[in-house]
Design an enzyme around this catalytic site. Structure first.
Site, PDB file in Angstrom:
ATOM      1  N   TRP A  13       6.115  33.721 -20.198  1.00  0.00           N
ATOM      2  CA  TRP A  13       5.914  33.526 -18.769  1.00  0.00           C
ATOM      3  C   TRP A  13       5.455  34.795 -18.067  1.00  0.00           C
ATOM      4  CZ3 TRP A  13       4.830  28.988 -17.488  1.00  0.00           C
ATOM      5  CH2 TRP A  13       5.426  27.882 -18.118  1.00  0.00           C
ATOM      6  N   ASP A  45      10.420  37.327 -11.372  1.00  0.00           N
ATOM      7  CA  ASP A  45      10.408  35.882 -11.583  1.00  0.00           C
ATOM      8  C   ASP A  45      11.773  35.520 -12.159  1.00  0.00           C
ATOM      9  OD1 ASP A  45      10.143  33.291 -12.489  1.00  0.00           O
ATOM     10  OD2 ASP A  45       8.457  33.693 -13.836  1.00  0.00           O
ATOM     11  N   LYS A  65      14.516  24.543 -13.136  1.00  0.00           N
ATOM     12  CA  LYS A  65      15.237  24.968 -14.324  1.00  0.00           C
ATOM     13  C   LYS A  65      16.741  25.121 -14.068  1.00  0.00           C
ATOM     14  CE  LYS A  65      11.156  27.380 -16.055  1.00  0.00           C
ATOM     15  NZ  LYS A  65      10.823  26.445 -17.133  1.00  0.00           N
TER      16      LYS A  65
END
Length: 365
Positions: A102, A171, A195
């Site tokens: 990511w 993030d 999530k």
């Protein structure tokens, strides 16, 4: 039908208590007689929700007053573009600490808008966070970007990097609200909700006020933090239902002990699984260095470090028969992955651990 235990990495499990609240609110939101799904975003009912969710975010994380809390469309990947569009103008360059898939995607997106300095050497095998003494930070960078928990590779920061005064952008999509953090150490924190704190459709952004008013001229208004902050996240029709779900999840966290309780449970749940892996004599293998193992996403292989695909398929088939679902590893890395987000209970993890032990016993050589 067997009871389902959902270990999905995202969209992930929601607390059962939240489902009950949403059922009651679905057709009659806050006494309005209609659903939020058909309510105008300009009504007092939505304005109250917008404020209530901001308030619970600020309370749980102890967010200082000089930070804005935004609810934006586009998920985490939308913020991969929003971060450089809003911040890179100061010097034209940014530092990216790539520790998994990511953060690599975030760096790739940022290259469209300025110069990206890769703080760590390139690799195709993410198994640890290199010691910060080896990082090549640029003092001229507009910001330093990290991903605090790599959902795919199972790598998690247990420290806040020292960026020597350069704004730190994080993030936190997959470990948001799993533990206390010092928000004042960050310039920006962001993450998709699906999530650990809600469902798909909304990104939570926490941005320090002095970092506003710096967007590139090409920045679309929908991604411009300054424009959205002035509009109190109601620039256009926001993802209202996703914000409602996120709010109810965060209020559930608050009712159940807050972030101290979530952190304690995260340690307990992940330790149960890692203990089985460590005691399996190599039957189960966790690729990540112990110091950097995630408490949210636990990837592992079966049979060898590279995995025995036949055994792994049998493991997944047997798990699903017991209601242990969404354990298949990400397509980029394969294997097995158990996600133990806040909503996953200790009892569910114990069911998985029991199955792991039985499967090992059955297939041990």
């Amino acid at each position: 039908m067997v009871k389902i235990h959902n270990f999905g990495a995202g969209p992930a499990k929601l607390p059962e208590e939240v489902y009950e609240i949403l059922k009651q609110e679905l057709s009659n939101f806050e006494g309005t007689g209609i659903s939020l799904l058909e309510t105008s975003h300009r009504t007092p009912a939505y304005a109250k929700l917008n404020k209530d969710v901001q308030d619970v975010v600020r309370k749980l994380l102890n967010v200082p007053n000089n930070y804005k809390i935004l609810f934006l469309s586009g998920g985490g990947q939308g913020q991969f573009a929003a971060v450089p569009l809003n911040l890179i103008s100061r010097t034209g360059s940014a530092d990216y600490v790539v520790t998994g898939a990511w953060s690599a995607k975030a760096a790739k997106e940022a290259k469209k808008y300025g110069k990206v300095n890769m703080v760590l050497p390139p690799t195709d095998r993410y198994v640890e966070i290199p010691d910060q003494s080896t990082w090549k930070l640029d003092p001229n960078a507009s910001y330093v970007h990290i991903c605090t928990n790599e959902t795919i590779h199972g790598i998690e920061f247990d420290f806040i990097p020292d960026t020597k005064g350069v704004p730190l952008v994080a993030d936190m999509s997959s470990n948001f609200m799993s533990k206390k953090i010092d928000v004042s150490k960050f310039g920006v924190i962001y993450g998709g909700a699906q999530k650990n704190i809600g469902t798909a459709g909304v990104a939570l952004v926490i941005v320090r006020e002095d970092l506003l008013n710096q967007a590139l001229p090409i920045c679309p208004s929908i991604l411009d933090w300054t424009v959205n902050a002035k509009a109190d996240s109601i620039l256009n029709t926001p993802p209202m239902f996703a914000i409602q779900v996120m709010g109810r999840v965060l209020q559930w966290i608050e009712r159940h002990g807050g972030l101290d309780a979530m952190a304690e449970l995260a340690i307990k749940k992940s330790s149960l699984i890692y203990e089985v892996i460590e005691n399996s004599n190599g039957f189960y293998n966790a690729p990540v260095a112990k110091k950097d193992r995630s408490k949210m996403n636990i990837p592992f292989r079966i049979g060898s470090l590279n995995g025995d695909e036949v055994l792994e398929k049998e493991f997944l088939k047997g798990a699903e028969a017991l209601g242990l679902i969404q354990l298949k590893g990400h397509r980029d890395v394969g294997g097995i992955r158990a996600s133990t987000y806040n909503a996953v209970t200790v009892e569910e993890v114990q069911s998985l651990v029991s199955y792991m032990k039985d499967f090992h016993k059955k297939h041990a050589k």
